[in-house]
Design a protein around this motif. Structure first.
Motif, short mmCIF file in Angstrom:
data_model
loop_
_atom_site.label_atom_id
_atom_site.label_comp_id
_atom_site.label_asym_id
_atom_site.label_seq_id
_atom_site.Cartn_x
_atom_site.Cartn_y
_atom_site.Cartn_z
N GLN A 126 0.84 -1.20 0.00
CA GLN A 126 0.00 0.00 0.00
C GLN A 126 0.86 1.24 0.00
O GLN A 126 1.77 1.39 0.83
N HIS A 135 -6.93 -1.32 -1.59
CA HIS A 135 -6.34 -2.43 -0.83
C HIS A 135 -7.36 -3.53 -0.60
O HIS A 135 -7.07 -4.72 -0.77
N SER A 136 -8.58 -3.17 -0.22
CA SER A 136 -9.63 -4.19 -0.08
C SER A 136 -9.93 -4.83 -1.43
O SER A 136 -10.17 -6.05 -1.52
N THR A 146 -7.77 -5.38 -3.74
CA THR A 146 -6.70 -6.34 -3.98
C THR A 146 -7.03 -7.69 -3.35
O THR A 146 -6.85 -8.75 -3.98
N HIS A 147 -7.54 -7.66 -2.13
CA HIS A 147 -7.94 -8.91 -1.46
C HIS A 147 -9.07 -9.59 -2.23
O HIS A 147 -9.09 -10.82 -2.37
N SER A 160 2.17 -7.16 -4.67
CA SER A 160 1.06 -6.25 -4.96
C SER A 160 1.49 -4.82 -4.76
O SER A 160 2.48 -4.52 -4.09
N ASN A 165 -0.88 -1.02 -4.37
CA ASN A 165 -2.16 -0.35 -4.53
C ASN A 165 -2.09 1.07 -4.01
O ASN A 165 -1.34 1.38 -3.08
N LEU A 184 -4.98 -0.81 -8.50
CA LEU A 184 -4.33 -1.94 -7.85
C LEU A 184 -3.59 -2.78 -8.87
O LEU A 184 -3.99 -2.86 -10.04
N CYS A 219 -2.81 -9.05 7.06
CA CYS A 219 -2.59 -7.77 6.39
C CYS A 219 -2.63 -6.64 7.40
O CYS A 219 -3.55 -6.56 8.21
N GLY A 269 -2.62 -3.40 6.36
CA GLY A 269 -3.04 -2.20 5.64
C GLY A 269 -4.38 -1.65 6.08
O GLY A 269 -5.06 -2.20 6.95
N HIS A 307 -8.33 -0.60 5.29
CA HIS A 307 -9.39 -1.21 4.49
C HIS A 307 -10.71 -0.50 4.69
O HIS A 307 -10.91 0.23 5.67
#
Length: 889
Positions: free
Chosen positions: A510, A570-571, A573-574, A593, A595, A600, A673, A675, A677
């Motif tokens: 991120q 970021h969410s 990406t998941h 990754s 983002n 992303l 994670c 990061g 979200h």
């Protein structure tokens, strides 16, 4: 005693003596100056150097390590391995020499029945720094060693430093005597292979400066906190305790060696050269297994290049043993089974590991086949009179196709020719010199982290941004141009360290937050937020108003729109990761990754390109998950608990004892994670996949726009569709068909125009034949055609003219200007010869090359038909004149 048992006994021994057991760090080092973790102390360097306060007074570990600087020695000596495990015990200002020596002697000489390693004291020797009287006295006090087996050595062997100003100190090494059948008497001072170093105790007690060489420096004084750093080689102890000859024969390595011998039909111990190859295979397969398990994948640079080199050396060694087909599917499972007791992750992640290794083997076997063709051609030429394969060809095979010189030499020897090793060696040396210069340049560019040492000593920067977008704190430190300062003024770029911050520092894929930092009398625009050392967040800012000083009040304010976009990405990406795994299977594992707000990028393990239908399916599943409005839940828990819940620990990432788990739709997407979200999947808004590409033989990459950026992308495409439907006057449903029809019409028109152009050119045959002249015994047609539709048109006319020349010696050379795109033109020359002309030595390829050289380009082809080109249309007449002179001569 099995290697895993030695591993267990080490940790148990030191844990009972108050040491915190620290799990092995990844082989991928956090230190920007290192590719890999090369020693057991590497993960502890921030604590040993004082850069970061140690979280415990004493620690112990069994650390995975990779070193490849001595790769050519692998298999040739009993103790050189690329992967090895270093047992270490560490003290950070706690105990010092006496306990370090006492612990070492106790563990080594305590009987196996009582939990020790059971070494006979009569087999042990120690060396100490010649001026370290304290260590000598302590060895005499705590061991049963006679004076003659405590040897004094100089700084070159028994003094440790980083080679830079900083901590340093004497060391004491423990050796095992293999016995008189292995070498001369006299102890480690003889530097004989009979004495195997098994443990090194470093007494980090001095501060040094003015470092001129390994043995020349100035000792400034004693460190305020003295440290202990020790390392015992697990493989070395294992081969001694297992009664085998070398590290390749221990229980964690020998099974691969035996399987390779079985596949090749060789008997280990029968031939020295074959034995070396078998040991290389056993070592490198294990190293490859462990590197891939820590997230490294083959590539042409950095860590990936090292892994690729190791794997290819296995393939080549198998080939030299007579196995030409794929063998990784036989070797890697054997290594997995040998290592799984000590490292369960190699079994848990073997699907990923095997796919990466097998794909690399498949790719290199194809590359090897093409290299063999090059070498075969060079060998044939050598047989025809060159006597040796050229050195530059051998270097090309080594540098581009991965052939070691040994393979080239062996194949050439079997064919009865030599190899110009002198030229090869010179080219190799040039490459090494370039690599050293590049490494030196890169080393000079590395940041000096010592400036952050005192700042990190003030405590860990607390991130508050999970719960708030602004936070009031105070300034702990200011750095300008790499040096600490008391204040920074308007217009200056500075680094601010605060006690707490709501601004996210770039990490975990991120990007850093955008925002401002405000205080009494100053304002600063945030340009970047990073973590230069663990636990320390540094804000790079431009001071826009006033002056900021140490201890000033400072409020961090995150740009809310940017944070919202970053959280969406970021969410997202998941979500895309979960969709990929749903469509492609569990083997599609995230491999990297990035983002930021609106965008992303996700790398994942997969070998084949995704079809349009597959990409569409992944995109649809992602957007269905967004529409489902799944709750996004974040929880902190112990790492073991998170793994038991099925949370995905991504390859190559490093985690502490406590981790943050992010769930989207419960177990559908559950990842470790740290990061930021969104709180529900619907907040992501929209995902639009915009590209899919290869990033290596085993990895693919998808890129996507997220949220408003995705909407704007769809809106832009909608506008294009509206313009097309309006301009072509067709409904949207018929647009594709209409565009296809237009394309077909255009192709038909182009074909018709080409036919007319060819017909028009064909009408020039009589004119060109009438202008033929006799040069050098051949009837020659030379012609400048001006603007021509394509090179194919010139070629077709040249063939017509050659046919009209019949059986007489004939040469046709035509040149013209053909379209080169964007309204430009490029010259093309075509040469054609009859059979009778070729009998006199005239070759079309030579003529095309000659003309192309004048035109500023290159060319060539067969003796009967060839083509050349260039850059300067104005030189066509000059090129034809040069060809005329050549033919006349």
């Amino acid at each position: 005693m099995q290697t895993a048992e030695i591993h267990r006994r080490w940790l148990d021994f030191f844990e009972k003596r108050g040491h915190t057991v620290v799990p092995s760090a990844s082989l991928v080092s956090d230190d920007p100056s290192l590719m890999f973790t090369v020693a057991g102390m590497v993960p502890f360097v921030p604590y040993l150097s004082g850069l970061v306060p140690a979280p415990y007074p004493r620690a112990t570990s069994v650390q995975k390590c990779i070193r490849t600087n001595d790769i050519e020695e692998v298999g040739r000596t009993p103790r050189h391995g690329t992967f090895f495990q270093m047992c270490g015990n560490f003290s950070f200002g706690d105990y010092f020499k006496e306990d370090a020596i006492r612990f070492a002697w106790e563990l080594l000489t305590t009987s196996e029945a009582d939990g020790g390693l059971g070494f006979d004291p009569a087999d042990l020797w120690v060396t100490v720094y010649e001026e370290d009287e304290e260590a000598i006295a302590l060895w005499k006090q705590h061991s049963t060693l006679p004076d003659e087996r405590i040897q004094r050595l100089g700084k070159d062997t028994n003094y440790w430093s980083t080679g830079q100003p900083g901590p340093a100190g004497p060391c004491s090494e423990i050796f095992y005597d293999l016995g008189p059948e292995y070498g001369v008497d006299g102890g480690p001072a003889t530097d004989d292979d009979r004495y195997v170093e098994i443990w090194n105790l470093v007494f980090m007690q001095y501060q040094v400066a003015d470092v001129r060489s390994k043995t020349e420096f100035t000792i400034l004084g004693e460190l305020p906190n003295k440290n202990i750093d020790t390392g015992m080689g697990l493989e070395r102890v294992a081969f001694i305790k297992q009664g085998v000859q070398n590290m390749y024969e221990i229980d964690q390595v020998r099974p691969v060696l035996d399987r390779a011998a079985e596949l090749s039909g060789k008997r280990y111990g029968a031939d020295h050269t074959d034995d070396v190859r078998l040991r290389v295979i056993a070592d490198h397969v294990r190293s490859g297994l462990m590197l891939i398990a820590d997230g490294v994948t083959p590539s042409n640079e950095g860590r990936g290049y090292i892994l690729r080199r190791l794997l290819r050396r296995v393939i080549l060694s198998m080939r030299l043993l007579g196995v030409e087909g794929a063998s990784f599917a036989e070797l890697f499972p054997v290594s997995r089974d040998a290592m799984r007791d000590a490292y369960p992750a190699v079994a848990e992640g073997f699907d990923f590991i095997s796919r990466v290794a097998y794909a690399e083997e498949k790719t290199f076997l194809r590359t090897l086949a093409s290299g063999i063709q090059i070498l075969d051609t060079a060998v044939e030429r050598a047989r025809d009179g060159a006597a040796a394969v050229p050195g530059d060809t051998a270097f090309l095979l080594h540098d581009t196709h991965g052939f070691p010189i040994e393979l080239t030499l062996e194949i050439a020897e079997e064919a009865g020719v030599g190899v110009d090793e002198g030229v090869f060696s010179a080219l190799m040396q040039e490459q090494r010199d370039r690599a050293k210069a590049d490494a030196k340049a890169k080393k000079g560019q590395r940041a000096d982290l010592s400036v952050y040492k005192e700042l990190r000593g003030l405590g860990e920067t607390r991130f508050t941004g999970y719960d708030e977008l602004s936070h009031e704190s105070r300034v702990l430190g200011i750095v300008v141009d790499g040096a600490p300062v008391a204040e920074a003024g308007e217009g200056q770029i500075a680094e601010l360290v605060l006690a707490e911050t709501s601004l996210w520092a770039e990490s975990g894929g991120q990007d850093a937050d955008q925002g401002v930092i405000l205080g009494d009398g100053f304002e600063a625009e945030v340009l970047d937020v990073q973590k230069p050392v663990p636990g320390l967040i540094v804000h790079t800012v431009r001071v826009t108003v006033g002056r900021v000083g140490i201890d000033a009040r400072a409020e961090t304010r995150v740009d809310a729109d940017y944070r919202r976009g970053a959280a969406q990405a970021h969410s997202g990406t998941h979500i895309v990761h979960a969709a990929l795994r749903e469509v492609l299977g569990a083997g599609a594992h995230q491999a990297g990754s990035y983002n930021k707000a609106g965008y992303l990028r996700l790398d994942f393990t997969h070998t084949d390109a995704l079809s349009a239908a597959t990409k569409s399916e992944i995109e649809e599943i992602s957007n269905l998950a967004i529409r489902a409005d799944h709750e996004v839940v974040t929880r902190e828990m112990p790492l073991d608990e998170a793994k038991s819940l099925g949370a995905m620990a991504l390859f190559g990432e490093k985690y502490g004892d406590r981790v943050r788990v992010v769930d989207i739709g419960g177990p559908w997407s559950r990842e470790l994670c740290a990061g930021t979200h969104v709180s529900s999947s619907a907040e992501v808004g929209m995902i639009s996949l915009i590209s899919e590409s290869s990033v290596g033989s085993t990895n693919r990459r998808v890129e996507s726009l997220v949220g408003m950026e995705a909407f704007r992308n769809f809106a832009a495409e909608r506008a294009i569709v509206q313009q097309l439907t309006s301009g072509l006057k067709v409904p949207r449903a018929e647009l594709v068909t209409r565009v296809q029809d237009l394309g077909a019409q255009l192709k038909a028109a182009e074909k018709k125009v080409a036919a007319l152009e060819a017909e028009k050119l064909g009408q020039r045959v009589p004119e060109l034949l009438a202008g033929a002249e006799t040069l050098g015994g051949s009837r020659v047609v030379l012609g400048s055609l001006g603007r021509v539709g394509s090179a194919d048109d010139i070629r077709g006319l040249a063939l017509q003219l050659r046919d009209r020349l019949g059986s007489e010696p004939g040469v046709v050379v035509l040149a013209g200007a053909v379209p080169a795109g964007e309204g430009t033109e490029k010259p093309v020359v075509i040469a054609a010869t009859t059979a009778r002309a070729r009998e006199t030595g005239v070759k079309a390829g030579d003529l095309a090359k000659l003309g192309a050289r004048v035109l500023g380009g290159g060319g060539g082809g067969k003796p009967d038909l060839a083509q050349g080109g260039g850059a300067d249309v104005a030189k066509i007449d000059e090129a034809l004149a040069e060809i005329r002179r050549d033919l006349a001569g």
